[in-house]
Design a protein around this motif. Sequence first.
Motif, PDB file in Angstrom:
ATOM      1  N   GLN A  34       0.142   0.091  -2.903  1.00  0.00           N
ATOM      2  CA  GLN A  34      -0.143   0.567  -1.714  1.00  0.00           C
ATOM      3  C   GLN A  34      -1.204   1.016  -0.966  1.00  0.00           C
ATOM      4  O   GLN A  34      -1.329   1.117   0.202  1.00  0.00           O
ATOM      5  N   LYS A  35      -2.447   0.784  -1.786  1.00  0.00           N
ATOM      6  CA  LYS A  35      -3.843   0.825  -1.199  1.00  0.00           C
ATOM      7  C   LYS A  35      -4.482  -0.746  -1.144  1.00  0.00           C
ATOM      8  O   LYS A  35      -5.567  -0.530  -0.218  1.00  0.00           O
ATOM      9  N   VAL A  46     -11.461   2.655  -3.640  1.00  0.00           N
ATOM     10  CA  VAL A  46     -10.233   2.441  -2.411  1.00  0.00           C
ATOM     11  C   VAL A  46      -9.018   3.141  -3.241  1.00  0.00           C
ATOM     12  O   VAL A  46      -8.379   3.533  -2.438  1.00  0.00           O
ATOM     13  N   VAL A  47      -8.871   2.788  -4.782  1.00  0.00           N
ATOM     14  CA  VAL A  47      -7.471   3.172  -5.255  1.00  0.00           C
ATOM     15  C   VAL A  47      -7.577   4.854  -5.332  1.00  0.00           C
ATOM     16  O   VAL A  47      -6.442   5.267  -5.452  1.00  0.00           O
TER      17      VAL A  47
END
Length: 278
Positions: free
Chosen positions: A187-188, A164-165
Amino acid sequence: MPDYGLVSIIMPTWGCAAYIAESIASVQAQSYPNWELLIQDDCSTDDTPEVVRPYMEKDPRIKYACNTQNSGAAITRNNALRRAQGRWIAFLDSDDLWLPQKLEHQLRFMTENEYAFSYTAYEEMNDEANPMGVRVSGPAHVTRFGMYSFCWPGCLTVMYNVSVVGLLQIADIRKNNDYAMWLKVIQKADCHLLPEVQARYRRGRVGSVSTHGYATMIGWHYRLWYKAMGLNAIASIFWTGMNLICGVYKKLRYVEHCAITLTINSSGGGKITPSASI
């Protein structure tokens, strides 16, 4: 126990020969076995390499590397992150400790709830690793606004999902570089609290952040927003002010003074009731 995938543990170090063996041992004691410990040395001038070597020789999961020159914590973490092969990233400084079921419980918590970013409660210990009777928690759910308002997670408790990151690299700032990382991760994905004490933070070591005054720390916060996050002066002053206000709130709401002994329940963590979202 399910195999949740490889966890890459980021351990920057400098001058921690007196503590790093205990930190490594706390990783080796984990009930979840699928991990790699990436020790990144920022050119220590003490016996850190000699202390690490026998652990590395006996356990191939422990991997040591040294910077080409002394570069500070931000660059050191960046270098270790580029070495990581895991599905998950976790962090442990070379003078802090984990409780034995930290990885297992946090991985289960994240997987079952489909969380990509999480942290746990922790307790403080002194320079000699004796409990100080202080437990630190935080909001159950931290949004982007909440993370900008304050650095809620303790670095030694954070874990995130690489899928995800992605690969995380931060600006070269000497202090608050862990906060700079969380500001990128948020932010993610939102951040969620596992309300168990699963780590022990060493407070008061000479040269550590906890030994510096408020004026110095205010300066570090401003440089975080202005240099690392690229905000203008007004925005940097605003978020620095928010950090100060929320820092006071954290001490009142999430720092618990308790008996010196830490009681571990049968599931491996000291339970702390989570709070509302921020």
